[in-house]
Design an enzyme around this catalytic site. Structure first.
Site, PDB file in Angstrom:
ATOM      1  N   ALA A  75       0.816  -1.214   0.000  1.00 45.51           N
ATOM      2  CA  ALA A  75       0.000   0.000   0.000  1.00 45.51           C
ATOM      3  C   ALA A  75       0.852   1.268   0.000  1.00 45.51           C
ATOM      4  O   ALA A  75       0.442   2.295  -0.538  1.00 45.51           O
ATOM      5  CB  ALA A  75      -0.935   0.000   1.200  1.00 45.51           C
ATOM      6  N   ASN A 161      -6.353   3.418  10.292  1.00 46.71           N
ATOM      7  CA  ASN A 161      -5.617   2.270  10.814  1.00 46.71           C
ATOM      8  C   ASN A 161      -5.451   2.276  12.334  1.00 46.71           C
ATOM      9  O   ASN A 161      -5.243   1.239  12.930  1.00 46.71           O
ATOM     10  CB  ASN A 161      -4.238   2.168  10.147  1.00 46.71           C
ATOM     11  CG  ASN A 161      -3.493   3.483  10.149  1.00 46.71           C
ATOM     12  OD1 ASN A 161      -3.973   4.487   9.605  1.00 46.71           O
ATOM     13  ND2 ASN A 161      -2.350   3.512  10.773  1.00 46.71           N
ATOM     14  N   SER A 209      -3.396  -3.592   0.352  1.00 46.81           N
ATOM     15  CA  SER A 209      -2.202  -4.338   0.705  1.00 46.81           C
ATOM     16  C   SER A 209      -2.571  -5.785   0.999  1.00 46.81           C
ATOM     17  O   SER A 209      -3.592  -6.059   1.615  1.00 46.81           O
ATOM     18  CB  SER A 209      -1.578  -3.697   1.941  1.00 46.81           C
ATOM     19  OG  SER A 209      -0.345  -4.301   2.210  1.00 46.81           O
ATOM     20  N   HIS A 211      -0.825  -7.993   2.900  1.00 44.62           N
ATOM     21  CA  HIS A 211      -0.511  -8.541   4.232  1.00 44.62           C
ATOM     22  C   HIS A 211      -1.505  -8.114   5.313  1.00 44.62           C
ATOM     23  O   HIS A 211      -1.394  -8.547   6.463  1.00 44.62           O
ATOM     24  CB  HIS A 211       0.925  -8.213   4.644  1.00 44.62           C
ATOM     25  CG  HIS A 211       1.185  -6.807   5.064  1.00 44.62           C
ATOM     26  ND1 HIS A 211       1.124  -6.391   6.371  1.00 44.62           N
ATOM     27  CD2 HIS A 211       1.515  -5.714   4.350  1.00 44.62           C
ATOM     28  CE1 HIS A 211       1.428  -5.106   6.442  1.00 44.62           C
ATOM     29  NE2 HIS A 211       1.659  -4.665   5.218  1.00 44.62           N
ATOM     30  N   THR A 250      10.127  -6.916 -12.692  1.00 40.86           N
ATOM     31  CA  THR A 250       9.674  -8.303 -12.795  1.00 40.86           C
ATOM     32  C   THR A 250       8.633  -8.581 -11.725  1.00 40.86           C
ATOM     33  O   THR A 250       8.798  -8.202 -10.574  1.00 40.86           O
ATOM     34  CB  THR A 250      10.876  -9.264 -12.637  1.00 40.86           C
ATOM     35  OG1 THR A 250      11.788  -9.008 -13.709  1.00 40.86           O
ATOM     36  CG2 THR A 250      10.434 -10.723 -12.673  1.00 40.86           C
ATOM     37  N   CYS A 336       6.958   4.891  19.290  1.00 45.40           N
ATOM     38  CA  CYS A 336       8.329   5.000  19.777  1.00 45.40           C
ATOM     39  C   CYS A 336       9.242   5.402  18.626  1.00 45.40           C
ATOM     40  O   CYS A 336       9.883   4.566  18.008  1.00 45.40           O
ATOM     41  CB  CYS A 336       8.808   3.683  20.355  1.00 45.40           C
ATOM     42  SG  CYS A 336       7.664   2.994  21.537  1.00 45.40           S
TER      43      CYS A 336
HETATM   44  N1  PMP Z   1      -1.994   2.751   4.721  1.00 49.72           N
HETATM   45  C1  PMP Z   1      -2.576   2.304   5.835  1.00 49.72           C
HETATM   46  C2  PMP Z   1      -3.882   2.879   6.276  1.00 49.72           C
HETATM   47  C3  PMP Z   1      -1.963   1.296   6.578  1.00 49.72           C
HETATM   48  O1  PMP Z   1      -2.543   0.847   7.690  1.00 49.72           O
HETATM   49  C4  PMP Z   1      -0.723   0.758   6.144  1.00 49.72           C
HETATM   50  C5  PMP Z   1      -0.016  -0.317   6.932  1.00 49.72           C
HETATM   51  N2  PMP Z   1       0.198   0.023   8.287  1.00 49.72           N
HETATM   52  C6  PMP Z   1      -0.156   1.267   4.966  1.00 49.72           C
HETATM   53  C7  PMP Z   1      -0.827   2.257   4.281  1.00 49.72           C
HETATM   54  C8  PMP Z   1       1.140   0.737   4.433  1.00 49.72           C
HETATM   55  O2  PMP Z   1       0.937  -0.515   3.839  1.00 49.72           O
HETATM   56  P1  PMP Z   1       2.120  -1.462   3.369  1.00 49.72           P
HETATM   57  O3  PMP Z   1       2.675  -2.067   4.598  1.00 49.72           O
HETATM   58  O4  PMP Z   1       1.479  -2.490   2.482  1.00 49.72           O
HETATM   59  O5  PMP Z   1       3.113  -0.634   2.618  1.00 49.72           O
END
Ligand code: PMP
Length: 412
Positions: A75, A161, A209, A211, A250, A336
């Site tokens: 992301a 988030n 994203s 993960h 790639t 932190c």
């Molecule tokens: N945007 C938001 C709202 C997120 O929560 C995060 C991950 N903490 C990211 C962007 C970044 O995503 P990525 O780890 O896939 O680069």
């Protein structure tokens, strides 16, 4: 059965890979290891088939066309490509001049949105950073009030988030459409958890994203609208011209296949999973706020993701709290950064005071969170907070009815 410790309640940070995802990925490490750019042999074709298979599934999750899905490394990259790519494409004046165009975003966005916008400001663009109220919600009205003649891009996240609040995406999108302004949404915490339909939701660019949705790390996607309007972007990485020139390099075939499988599962299971997690979250919130006085849930109480809560506890010290609940893996309101312990800029952005921001916990539940784990968390957090308060003279004063805000503290 004994509970395995520590328990994981940090799904907003990242999720474990679903075993079904791992299974789908495995052949692409050793057998189907080709480069999707190899046109002359089966290895290349197999890799390309894997990518097409995944693209279909990500597109379906978003209600998009396959041609509108660009695979990236996550992301962060999707946000950078969307924001810088759109700003540079739709700018009003050439690079090096000021007044290149106006961008609207919000102070509680993720850094992966804020920092690209700040960089663009250094390079001659203007930006408005909206300040949501204490509920954390960005409304279409706020965006409308910030719109200018030269506004070219709006970037407002779908769900936050840290506090899980949900913005008025569909309405903001409709407003942008009416004004002919490109609308990007960082959907990292939303897409794959909650329903998306890019047509009905009026988004032009959407970051996500893998993960965060039980897929592997290091892979993500950007939805780029192709019709009404056709959105163009200036590529931020040049090279072999993969992903229709939007993103050279790639393909991470294994990762992309994993993300495709994660998207397929998400679409099938999000309704049931969301309902189950909402119940668990509500149980946790009700129990904690009932057992612990001077505690508050941060952000809007209804317009929130089902699996995430952010709670502040008064009269405890943040670091002490984290130490006392080591068996619960979660995030705190203290970021932190280097040596200094800064309270979360998101909570500060809502107007939460430094003390309450430091002593806040973000608890985010996921696919394998059990009721037993939730009960364990409730019990542990309650015990920790009450114990820490035994050592707090301020809490004693509060209980005696002294208004602490009226006390003048001596500063040395
Ligand atoms: N945007 C938001 C709202 C997120 O929560 C995060 C991950 N903490 C990211 C962007 C970044 O995503 P990525 O780890 O896939 O680069």
């Amino acid at each position: 059965m004994a509970l395995k410790l520590p328990i994981y309640m940090d799904h907003a940070a990242t999720t474990p890979c679903d075993p079904r995802v791992v299974e789908a990925m495995l052949p692409y490490f050793t057998e189907k290891f080709g480069n999707s750019g190899s046109r002359n042999h089966r290895f290349g074709w197999e890799a390309e088939e894997g990518i097409d298979w995944a693209r279909e599934r990500v597109a379906r999750l978003l209600g998009a066309n396959e041609k509108e899905v660009i695979f990236t490394s996550g992301a962060t990259e999707s946000n950078n490509l969307a924001i810088k790519g759109a700003a540079e494409m739709y700018e009003k004046k050439p690079a090096g001049q000021t007044g290149r165009g106006h961008i609207i975003t919000c102070i509680i966005e993720h850094k992966a949105v804020l920092d690209p916008v700040k960089r663009l400001v250094k390079e001659g663009f203007d930006a408005t950073f909206l300040e949501p109220g204490p509920d954390g919600i960005v409304t279409a009205k706020m965006v409308e009030a910030a719109m200018r003649e030269d506004t070219i891009l709006v970037s407002i996240m779908w769900a936050n988030n840290e506090i899980g609040t949900i913005n008025e995406v569909r309405e903001i999108g409709a407003l942008c459409r009416k004004r002919g302004v490109i609308f990007h949404s960082d959907g990292t915490q939303w897409a794959g958890k909650m329903p998306v339909n890019v047509e009905q939701d009026n988004v032009d660019l959407l970051s996500m994203s893998s993960h965060k949705i039980y897929g592997p790390k290091g892979v993500g996607a950007l939805y780029v609208r192709r019709r009404n309007p056709r959105v163009r972007l200036v590529a931020q990485q040049d090279g072999g011209g993969q992903e229709r020139g939007f993103r050279s390099g790639t393909h991470n075939v294994t990762g992309i296949v994993g993300m495709g499988k994660a998207a397929e599962i998400a679409l099938q299971e999000m309704d049931a999973e969301g309902a189950r997690l909402l119940q668990l979250r509500q149980k946790m919130e009700t129990s904690l706020t009932k057992a612990i006085d001077v505690s508050q849930i941060n952000g809007h109480l209804e317009k929130r993701l089902p699996h995430l809560t952010n709670i502040s506890f008064g009269f405890v010290e943040g670091e002490g709290l984290m130490m006392a609940i080591k068996d619960i893996a979660c995030s705190s309101g203290s970021a932190c950064t280097s040596a200094s312990l800064e309270p979360s800029y998101v909570l500060k952005g809502l107007g939460v005071g430094d003390e309450l921001a430091h002593s806040s916990l973000r608890l985010s539940l996921g696919r394998w969170t059990t009721e037993e784990q939730v009960d364990f968390a409730i019990e542990n957090i309650t015990r920790a907070v009450l114990k820490l308060r035994e050592m707090s003279p301020l809490y004693d004063m509060h209980k005696e009815g002294i208004d602490l805000s009226k006390i003048e503290w001596a500063h040395h």
